[in-house]
Design a protein around this motif. Structure first.
Motif, PDB file in Angstrom:
ATOM      1  N   LYS A  17      78.365 -47.364  41.032  1.00 13.08           N
ATOM      2  CA  LYS A  17      78.000 -48.379  42.079  1.00 13.08           C
ATOM      3  C   LYS A  17      79.259 -48.907  42.399  1.00 13.08           C
ATOM      4  O   LYS A  17      80.149 -49.393  41.347  1.00 13.08           O
ATOM      5  N   ASP A  53      80.744 -52.241  44.497  1.00 10.15           N
ATOM      6  CA  ASP A  53      80.648 -53.509  45.343  1.00 10.15           C
ATOM      7  C   ASP A  53      82.271 -53.591  45.909  1.00 10.15           C
ATOM      8  O   ASP A  53      83.092 -53.863  45.024  1.00 10.15           O
ATOM      9  N   SER A 103      78.599 -52.759  49.663  1.00 13.19           N
ATOM     10  CA  SER A 103      78.100 -51.900  48.586  1.00 13.19           C
ATOM     11  C   SER A 103      77.836 -50.840  48.678  1.00 13.19           C
ATOM     12  O   SER A 103      76.986 -50.409  49.730  1.00 13.19           O
ATOM     13  N   ASP A 142      75.785 -47.630  46.522  1.00 11.51           N
ATOM     14  CA  ASP A 142      75.564 -47.128  45.251  1.00 11.51           C
ATOM     15  C   ASP A 142      75.296 -45.531  45.446  1.00 11.51           C
ATOM     16  O   ASP A 142      74.378 -45.099  46.035  1.00 11.51           O
ATOM     17  N   VAL A 166      68.344 -57.700  47.374  1.00  9.83           N
ATOM     18  CA  VAL A 166      68.974 -57.657  46.137  1.00  9.83           C
ATOM     19  C   VAL A 166      70.181 -58.738  46.098  1.00  9.83           C
ATOM     20  O   VAL A 166      70.919 -58.717  46.575  1.00  9.83           O
ATOM     21  N   GLY A 167      70.146 -59.546  44.956  1.00  6.49           N
ATOM     22  CA  GLY A 167      71.194 -60.510  44.624  1.00  6.49           C
ATOM     23  C   GLY A 167      71.125 -61.656  45.425  1.00  6.49           C
ATOM     24  O   GLY A 167      71.933 -62.557  45.410  1.00  6.49           O
ATOM     25  N   SER A 218      72.180 -59.688  40.921  1.00  8.27           N
ATOM     26  CA  SER A 218      71.699 -58.208  40.387  1.00  8.27           C
ATOM     27  C   SER A 218      70.190 -58.614  40.051  1.00  8.27           C
ATOM     28  O   SER A 218      69.298 -57.889  39.183  1.00  8.27           O
ATOM     29  N   THR A 238      66.058 -58.493  42.107  1.00  9.49           N
ATOM     30  CA  THR A 238      65.026 -58.961  43.217  1.00  9.49           C
ATOM     31  C   THR A 238      63.578 -58.843  42.517  1.00  9.49           C
ATOM     32  O   THR A 238      63.492 -59.217  41.449  1.00  9.49           O
ATOM     33  N   ARG A 293      72.311 -54.156  37.091  1.00  3.94           N
ATOM     34  CA  ARG A 293      73.316 -53.617  38.058  1.00  3.94           C
ATOM     35  C   ARG A 293      72.761 -52.289  38.624  1.00  3.94           C
ATOM     36  O   ARG A 293      73.610 -51.835  39.545  1.00  3.94           O
ATOM     37  N   THR A 342      71.592 -51.950  45.716  1.00  5.27           N
ATOM     38  CA  THR A 342      71.553 -52.837  46.811  1.00  5.27           C
ATOM     39  C   THR A 342      71.279 -52.665  48.101  1.00  5.27           C
ATOM     40  O   THR A 342      71.328 -53.726  49.249  1.00  5.27           O
TER      41      THR A 342
END
Length: 546
Positions: A20, A22, A344, A346, A397-398, A403, A405, A419, A423
């Motif tokens: 992932k 970011d 982000s 993923d 998320v976040g 990290s 939800t 992590r 996202t």
């Protein structure tokens, strides 16, 4: 079928090597309305997180994009050397006395202070780089680490850093008590010792936050520097003030950007203040700064109007709001924009989702794996159980915490942490989640191994009828009258219960229009902080004045 499943296994094995990424871009752009000169200072942050079960580790890069760079050669190609590069790891432990362990290796900065609460000014604390900042070639940097935990009502953090390149170190410790938080710091690079204090109190007319600090180099311990400051939030009104005295060592007090001419001089004072108002979608404030150096030079105080909305801030001032050095030591009419952009990617979750669309549902239930259970059943299972549940995503998320939800089904709700959580998840996504249960700060969570989107649904808030764990992590709503209002929270009395509504800054929610006696309907996630239940709304629409 066996050949098909074997092929699928190979694909998933390849996917497990994905990661992932970011990215965050923060910057300051200043425009001189007199000369037309521009000063732009963007900072880039990259974080590469490994897939589960290695998602406690991450590679982080930070770079000042407009600075000159040295390069290194890899496989015949040149790459720039970023300002900071390090690998960090963070582990949550089951022990109440030691619940977090953090360790990082590489070139980085350890930044700790209890006084950096207004305009980026702090006394003492730590701003410790693990390498010589003037160096541009690659180097090992150093080590940074800390542990944190609780003893009864007391929370602590103990940590430090060691520079392999400079052969010096820094140590610090903080202790949170019922009457404030205390910090002690020492580093051998400049041989500085400092003490910090901060506290927050909810008063009948608002929330008061105040702090103080004292610091000195060991060779000027008899002529220390000190700093005191406070902010007051009362409904939509915000006020702040801060005073600093610099003793014999001009480096005791550090200033952020936005100072016309360097105010760091021995035996001088610095004062600043602000008053502002939170409207529905933005904040408007007036602030001023002055110090004895400017007064002796015949300079005017720096005064400013600023408007903040979300990730952008606009300031118009008579001072040099510079970040780098292209506009030093001037007082002219300047326009400054502060910006923040985040993205982000993923790769693992994206590829898995693409494959799932073309696979039969039965192919994703490996032999011997537990079947999906209801969320309510999780609360009856022992901590550490391996589980798979399905629920509807309640929050981005976040947004409410890093990290994390939340998901909810017809029987209850639970927090997700890790992590590896994509996202890209949206509110209303129905997801299948696998992982292990864990209790952290009194809240049951799933430490996530994998998340798969399997559909979509509408989030259905439930009425909060009692303050109990039966509603923990649910999307709930209350209807009642406002009893008190502070900067980032207010109390609602429904007649049957009183509950705090806490506003996370990342949501951008404004409390303009919220006043004592008004009837409101509030929707949000029910959570627990220091033993107190509170509701955390997601968006402005979650607070309705009736």
């Amino acid at each position: 079928m066996r050949k098909y499943l074997a092929t699928l296994l190979v694909i998933l094995t390849v996917l497990s090597m994905a990661f992932k990424l970011d990215f965050q871009l923060r910057g300051y752009l200043t425009y001189d309305l007199n000369s037309g000169a521009i000063d732009n200072f963007p900072i880039g942050y990259w974080t590469v997180t490994l897939p589960s079960p290695f998602d406690s580790f991450a590679l982080k890069l930070t770079d000042y994009l407009t600075y000159s760079h040295t390069t290194f050669n890899l496989f015949g190609m040149n790459f720039v050397v970023p300002r900071y590069y390090f690998v960090d790891s963070r582990f949550k432990l089951d022990n109440n006395y030691v619940n977090t362990l953090y360790l990082a290796v590489g070139r980085m900065r350890l930044s700790r202070s209890l006084t950096n609460n207004y305009e980026g000014v702090q006394i003492g604390g730590l701003k410790y780089d693990t390498y010589r900042t003037s160096a541009t070639e690659l180097g090992p940097g150093g080590l940074v680490g800390y542990v944190s935990g609780k003893f009864g009502n007391y929370s602590y953090e103990l940590g430090g850093a060691y520079s392999l390149e400079l052969n010096n170190y820094a140590l610090y410790g903080t202790l949170r008590t019922d009457f404030g938080q205390f910090g002690a710091y020492y580093e051998t690079r400049y041989y500085q010792l400092s003490l910090n204090y901060q506290n927050t109190q909810n008063l009948p007319f608002g929330t008061l936050k105040y702090w103080a600090g004292v610091g000195a180099a060991t060779n000027t311990i008899n002529e220390p520097s000190f700093l005191v400051g406070a902010t007051l939030s009362s409904g939509p009104v915000f006020a702040a003030g801060q005073f600093a005295w610099i003793g014999a060592n001009k480096y005791d007090v550090s200033f952020a950007t936005g100072e016309p001419s360097n105010p760091n001089q021995p035996n001088t004072w610095n004062v600043m203040g602000e008053i502002g108002y939170n409207l529905s979608n933005f904040y408007v404030g007036l602030f001023a700064k002055y110090n004895s150096i400017w007064a002796e030079s015949g300079w005017l105080p720096l005064y400013d109007v600023k408007i903040t909305s979300g990730d952008f801030s606009l300031s118009i001032a008579n001072g040099d709001l510079y970040v780098s050095s292209s506009m030093p030591g001037t007082q002219s009419v300047l326009l400054k924009v502060t910006y923040n952009y985040q993205a982000s990617i993923d790769l693992l979750a994206g590829l898995q989702s693409a494959i799932i669309q073309f696979m039969p549902e039965t192919a994703f239930v490996p032999a011997g794996k537990e079947q999906t259970i209801s969320i309510a059943e999780l609360y009856k299972m022992p901590e550490g159980s391996k589980v798979t549940v399905t629920g509807t995503v309640l929050a981005p998320v976040g947004l409410l915490s890093g990290s994390t939800t939340y998901i909810q089904d017809k029987t209850g709700a639970i927090m997700l942490y890790g992590r590896s959580i994509p996202t890209t998840l949206k509110v209303g996504d129905v997801v299948s989640v696998s992982g292990s249960t864990k209790v952290y700060n009194g809240i049951l969570e799933i430490v996530v191994d994998s998340v798969t989107v399997v559909g979509s649904d509408k989030v259905q808030p439930v009425e909060l009828k009692e303050l109990s764990d039966n509603y923990m992590s649910n999307m709930v709503y209350v209807v009642g009258n406002v009893e008190s209002v502070a900067k980032d929270n207010f109390i609602v009395n429904t007649g049957n219960l009183k509950v705090k509504i806490y506003i996370k800054s990342a949501t951008g929610i404004s409390l303009a229009g919220i006043a004592e006696g008004k009837k409101v309907k509030v929707t949000g996630i029910l959570t627990l902080f220091k033993g107190e239940y509170e509701i955390q709304p997601i968006s402005q629409a979650d607070i309705e004045v009736m």
